[in-house]
Design a protein around this motif. Structure first.
Motif, PDB file in Angstrom:
ATOM      1  N   VAL A 171       0.916 -12.113  15.529  1.00 49.53           N
ATOM      2  CA  VAL A 171      -0.392 -11.578  15.930  1.00 49.53           C
ATOM      3  C   VAL A 171      -0.331 -11.064  17.375  1.00 49.53           C
ATOM      4  N   ALA A 172       0.371 -11.821  18.247  1.00 45.72           N
ATOM      5  CA  ALA A 172       0.454 -11.399  19.653  1.00 45.72           C
ATOM      6  C   ALA A 172       1.232 -10.087  19.775  1.00 45.72           C
ATOM      7  N   LEU A 173       2.392  -9.993  19.115  1.00 42.68           N
ATOM      8  CA  LEU A 173       3.187  -8.761  19.228  1.00 42.68           C
ATOM      9  C   LEU A 173       2.490  -7.600  18.521  1.00 42.68           C
ATOM     10  N   GLY A 174       1.821  -7.888  17.425  1.00 41.35           N
ATOM     11  CA  GLY A 174       1.109  -6.835  16.672  1.00 41.35           C
ATOM     12  C   GLY A 174      -0.064  -6.272  17.461  1.00 41.35           C
ATOM     13  N   GLY A 175      -0.579  -7.050  18.431  1.00 44.96           N
ATOM     14  CA  GLY A 175      -1.697  -6.558  19.245  1.00 44.96           C
ATOM     15  C   GLY A 175      -1.221  -6.022  20.582  1.00 44.96           C
ATOM     16  N   ASN A 176       0.115  -6.075  20.821  1.00 45.54           N
ATOM     17  CA  ASN A 176       0.682  -5.603  22.081  1.00 45.54           C
ATOM     18  C   ASN A 176       0.436  -4.097  22.266  1.00 45.54           C
ATOM     19  N   ALA A 177      -0.013  -3.735  23.481  1.00 40.16           N
ATOM     20  CA  ALA A 177      -0.367  -2.331  23.737  1.00 40.16           C
ATOM     21  C   ALA A 177       0.802  -1.394  23.412  1.00 40.16           C
ATOM     22  N   ALA A 178       2.048  -1.847  23.667  1.00 38.64           N
ATOM     23  CA  ALA A 178       3.207  -0.987  23.424  1.00 38.64           C
ATOM     24  C   ALA A 178       3.381  -0.706  21.928  1.00 38.64           C
ATOM     25  N   VAL A 179       2.821  -1.538  21.078  1.00 40.09           N
ATOM     26  CA  VAL A 179       2.897  -1.284  19.632  1.00 40.09           C
ATOM     27  C   VAL A 179       1.683  -0.490  19.171  1.00 40.09           C
ATOM     28  N   VAL A 180       0.472  -0.939  19.581  1.00 43.31           N
ATOM     29  CA  VAL A 180      -0.723  -0.297  19.009  1.00 43.31           C
ATOM     30  C   VAL A 180      -1.050   1.056  19.628  1.00 43.31           C
ATOM     31  N   ARG A 181      -0.636   1.299  20.881  1.00 43.37           N
ATOM     32  CA  ARG A 181      -1.031   2.558  21.518  1.00 43.37           C
ATOM     33  C   ARG A 181      -0.116   3.728  21.162  1.00 43.37           C
ATOM     34  N   LEU A 182       1.048   3.443  20.529  1.00 41.76           N
ATOM     35  CA  LEU A 182       1.952   4.531  20.183  1.00 41.76           C
ATOM     36  C   LEU A 182       1.368   5.378  19.050  1.00 41.76           C
ATOM     37  N   PRO A 183       1.583   6.709  19.096  1.00 34.43           N
ATOM     38  CA  PRO A 183       1.152   7.522  17.954  1.00 34.43           C
ATOM     39  C   PRO A 183       1.918   7.087  16.687  1.00 34.43           C
ATOM     40  N   PRO A 184       1.288   7.241  15.494  1.00 33.50           N
ATOM     41  CA  PRO A 184       1.861   6.682  14.266  1.00 33.50           C
ATOM     42  C   PRO A 184       3.323   7.063  13.984  1.00 33.50           C
ATOM     43  N   ARG A 185       3.700   8.354  14.189  1.00 35.61           N
ATOM     44  CA  ARG A 185       5.057   8.741  13.756  1.00 35.61           C
ATOM     45  C   ARG A 185       6.147   8.118  14.615  1.00 35.61           C
ATOM     46  N   PRO A 186       6.066   8.250  15.974  1.00 38.48           N
ATOM     47  CA  PRO A 186       7.095   7.552  16.772  1.00 38.48           C
ATOM     48  C   PRO A 186       7.075   6.046  16.545  1.00 38.48           C
ATOM     49  N   ARG A 187       5.898   5.491  16.300  1.00 38.59           N
ATOM     50  CA  ARG A 187       5.834   4.041  16.078  1.00 38.59           C
ATOM     51  C   ARG A 187       6.592   3.671  14.802  1.00 38.59           C
ATOM     52  N   GLU A 188       6.371   4.453  13.745  1.00 36.14           N
ATOM     53  CA  GLU A 188       7.039   4.157  12.482  1.00 36.14           C
ATOM     54  C   GLU A 188       8.558   4.254  12.662  1.00 36.14           C
ATOM     55  N   TRP A 189       8.986   5.278  13.451  1.00 36.14           N
ATOM     56  CA  TRP A 189      10.422   5.448  13.687  1.00 36.14           C
ATOM     57  C   TRP A 189      10.971   4.211  14.424  1.00 36.14           C
ATOM     58  N   LEU A 190      10.254   3.798  15.468  1.00 32.39           N
ATOM     59  CA  LEU A 190      10.723   2.642  16.253  1.00 32.39           C
ATOM     60  C   LEU A 190      10.754   1.367  15.409  1.00 32.39           C
ATOM     61  N   LEU A 191       9.842   1.266  14.459  1.00 30.38           N
ATOM     62  CA  LEU A 191       9.770   0.042  13.656  1.00 30.38           C
ATOM     63  C   LEU A 191      10.814   0.020  12.542  1.00 30.38           C
ATOM     64  N   THR A 192      11.286   1.205  12.118  1.00 30.60           N
ATOM     65  CA  THR A 192      12.142   1.202  10.925  1.00 30.60           C
ATOM     66  C   THR A 192      13.558   1.759  11.150  1.00 30.60           C
ATOM     67  N   ALA A 193      13.752   2.695  12.096  1.00 30.13           N
ATOM     68  CA  ALA A 193      15.075   3.336  12.222  1.00 30.13           C
ATOM     69  C   ALA A 193      16.115   2.321  12.700  1.00 30.13           C
ATOM     70  N   PRO A 194      17.311   2.296  12.043  1.00 30.73           N
ATOM     71  CA  PRO A 194      18.335   1.312  12.419  1.00 30.73           C
ATOM     72  C   PRO A 194      18.695   1.374  13.904  1.00 30.73           C
ATOM     73  N   ALA A 195      18.756   2.597  14.494  1.00 28.71           N
ATOM     74  CA  ALA A 195      19.133   2.707  15.920  1.00 28.71           C
ATOM     75  C   ALA A 195      18.098   1.991  16.786  1.00 28.71           C
ATOM     76  N   ALA A 196      16.816   2.232  16.486  1.00 27.35           N
ATOM     77  CA  ALA A 196      15.756   1.596  17.287  1.00 27.35           C
ATOM     78  C   ALA A 196      15.753   0.095  17.074  1.00 27.35           C
ATOM     79  N   ARG A 197      16.047  -0.323  15.847  1.00 29.28           N
ATOM     80  CA  ARG A 197      15.964  -1.755  15.531  1.00 29.28           C
ATOM     81  C   ARG A 197      17.051  -2.563  16.244  1.00 29.28           C
ATOM     82  N   ARG A 198      18.089  -1.836  16.783  1.00 28.60           N
ATOM     83  CA  ARG A 198      19.144  -2.576  17.518  1.00 28.60           C
ATOM     84  C   ARG A 198      18.726  -2.885  18.958  1.00 28.60           C
ATOM     85  N   ALA A 199      17.702  -2.183  19.458  1.00 26.95           N
ATOM     86  CA  ALA A 199      17.265  -2.378  20.860  1.00 26.95           C
ATOM     87  C   ALA A 199      16.343  -3.599  20.944  1.00 26.95           C
ATOM     88  N   ALA A 200      16.967  -4.763  21.094  1.00 30.76           N
ATOM     89  CA  ALA A 200      16.214  -6.019  20.969  1.00 30.76           C
ATOM     90  C   ALA A 200      15.125  -6.181  22.028  1.00 30.76           C
TER      91      ALA A 200
END
Ligand code: HEM
Length: 454
Positions: A171-200
């Motif tokens: 709930v805390a991370l899901g409400g984090n401004a860095a997650v909710v304020r991103l436009p939908p397409r870049p957010r989806e990419w960051l949440l699902t693309a393997p390259a982005a998912r490696r950036a812990a």
């Protein structure tokens, strides 16, 4: 027809004011009239109303193209998913609402009273005595336990242990401004693309990982329940798995997952905050606290006063500030024409402090919900919103509040850590006590438990 008057400040300043001091912000709007407009960055213009009659008109828009889901989707979509009561609209929303209604109905939730009381008692027995502590996090612990054990129906001790850590993180991370304020397409990419998912280090990566861990537990729990069955189970998850829509179709696992997270997001912090406010007010109103303690715990009168205390707390300190809807069609409110595409909202703290309905609106006086004034007060009481999108968990929230308040009063005496009232702050989308309701507890009957003198 004139446009509604609006606050003359740029949108970034309006949002800054709203976050810093929501009550003064809304009061400034009300000074312009019972219908006024605000502008928040990234949102359509929002027309606010401040009286019960106008609120009724605005909420009636639910039947004619007022969309609550569209307003919430941007903020809550990544957390609750696409198949959530919170974010759906129109026919798909109706289908879910019909399936979630029966397990959350008043009679259904009444069966959980004992469990809620047991969960509360176990937590209260671990509260520190004789030193200040914040009530809201304690209440969050209790209401989280209710969601996991009573709503999700999880019994396995290992899973409960893991979810106790994972769900608040989700709930805390899901409400984090860095997650909710991103436009939908870049957010989806960051949440699902393997390259982005490696950036812990990225908040989106941490969120995606926790979400995957929670989903794995929930999908596994669903598979087990389907396999082993438990016809007597009365938790919401078991009932949702058994539910069929009008075409005889069940919800998919994905839909059930989204609704479980919805109940967590909508029902955990809200109820905990309402309980924190109830005690923040009670410990500063000794007359009410004493009457509540002296009422018989089980008789009808005792229950009536407890219910009135809970109502008054939700009136004077509502947890949710407003009920926004995006309009699919233009609407006329209070002599003002509002175009399609704008938002309309009843502002709950303003409706709840209308002096025509609630004399001395700032005073904590549960008696206004008893006796002859009650009918008028009840009509203007909106802590759970209204219209078709009325809170789906209101009966559960009220049951939890009743059981938990009674259990606290039975076990400890509380006094404020500081006699000054706590200010109202906006935290994400809820109105919380600025210091999280700090109190000092003493065991009931001990010398240190003397009530606060002022
Ligand atoms: C004191 C605690 C609570 C408060 C103050 C509260 C308040 C609200 C409000 C104001 C709304 C929006 C209504 C509208 O827009 O007209 C809402 C919606 C909702 N609430 Fe609650 N709520 C509480 C507890 C709960 C609980 C315990 C649950 C479930 C476990 C829950 C589930 C929901 C759901 C699913 C919705 C969306 C309904 C829809 O759009 O169809 N709430 N709540």
């Amino acid at each position: 027809m004139p446009a509604p008057p609006g606050l003359r400040l740029p949108p970034p300043l309006q949002v800054a004011w709203l976050v810093a001091d929501p009550m003064r912000f809304f009061a400034a709007g009300r000074r312009l009239g019972p219908v006024f407009a605000i502008r928040l960055p990234g949102m359509p213009p929002e027309v606010c109303v401040a009286t019960a009659d106008l609120a009724e008109q605005v909420l009636a828009a639910d039947g004619s193209g007022g969309r609550a889901g569209a307003v919430r989707r941007g903020l809550l979509g990544p957390l609750v998913g696409e198949a959530s009561l919170l974010t759906l609209d129109e026919e798909p929303w109706w289908r879910h609402r019909r399936l979630l209604g029966p397990p959350l109905h008043g009679r259904a939730v009444a069966r959980w009273g004992e469990r809620v009381a047991e969960i509360a008692a176990a937590d209260i027995d671990r509260w520190p005595l004789g030193e200040p502590f914040a009530l809201r996090p304690r209440m969050e612990r209790i209401t989280l336990e209710v969601i996991m054990r009573v709503v999700f129906g999880i019994r396995d001790a290992g899973r409960l242990r893991r979810l106790r850590v994972l769900l608040p993180r989700l709930v805390a991370l899901g409400g984090n401004a860095a997650v909710v304020r991103l436009p939908p397409r870049p957010r989806e990419w960051l949440l699902t693309a393997p390259a982005a998912r490696r950036a812990a280090f990225l908040p989106t990566t941490r969120f995606a990982r926790v979400r995957a861990q929670v989903d794995a537990i929930l999908y596994d729990e669903m598979a087990r329940r389907r396999r082993d069955g438990d016809p007597g189970a009365c938790d919401v998850l078991s009932q949702l798995l058994a539910a069929r829509d009008e075409a005889g179709e069940p919800l998919t696992d994905r839909e059930v997952r989204d609704e479980l997270i919805t109940l967590l997001v909508a029902g955990h912090e809200t109820t905990a905050t309402a309980l924190a406010w109830t005690f923040e007010r009670l410990v500063r109103t000794p007359r009410v606290l004493e009457r509540l303690r002296d009422e018989p715990a089980d008789g009808d009168d005792g229950r009536a006063y407890l219910d009135a205390v809970i109502k008054e707390s939700l009136r004077v300190r509502p947890v949710v500030p407003a009920t926004p809807r995006v309009l699919a069609e233009p609407m006329v409110v209070g002599g003002h024409r509002i175009p399609a595409g704008w938002c309309v909202a009843a502002v709950i703290p303003l409706v709840h402090t209308d002096p025509d309905v609630f004399p001395d609106p700032g005073v904590f006086r549960p008696e206004r919900f008893l006796g002859p004034e009650a009918a008028k007060a009840n009509r203007a009481w909106l802590p759970f919103g209204g219209g078709r999108r009325y809170c789906a968990g209101a009966q559960l929230a009220l049951l939890e509040m009743r059981m938990i308040v009674a259990e606290v009063l039975r076990r400890v005496e509380l006094r404020p850590a500081d006699p000054a009232p706590e200010r109202v702050r906006l935290r994400a989308v809820t109105l919380v006590p600025a210091r999280s309701a700090r109190v000092v507890a003493a065991r009931r009957g001990s010398a240190a438990a003397r009530p606060w003198p002022g």
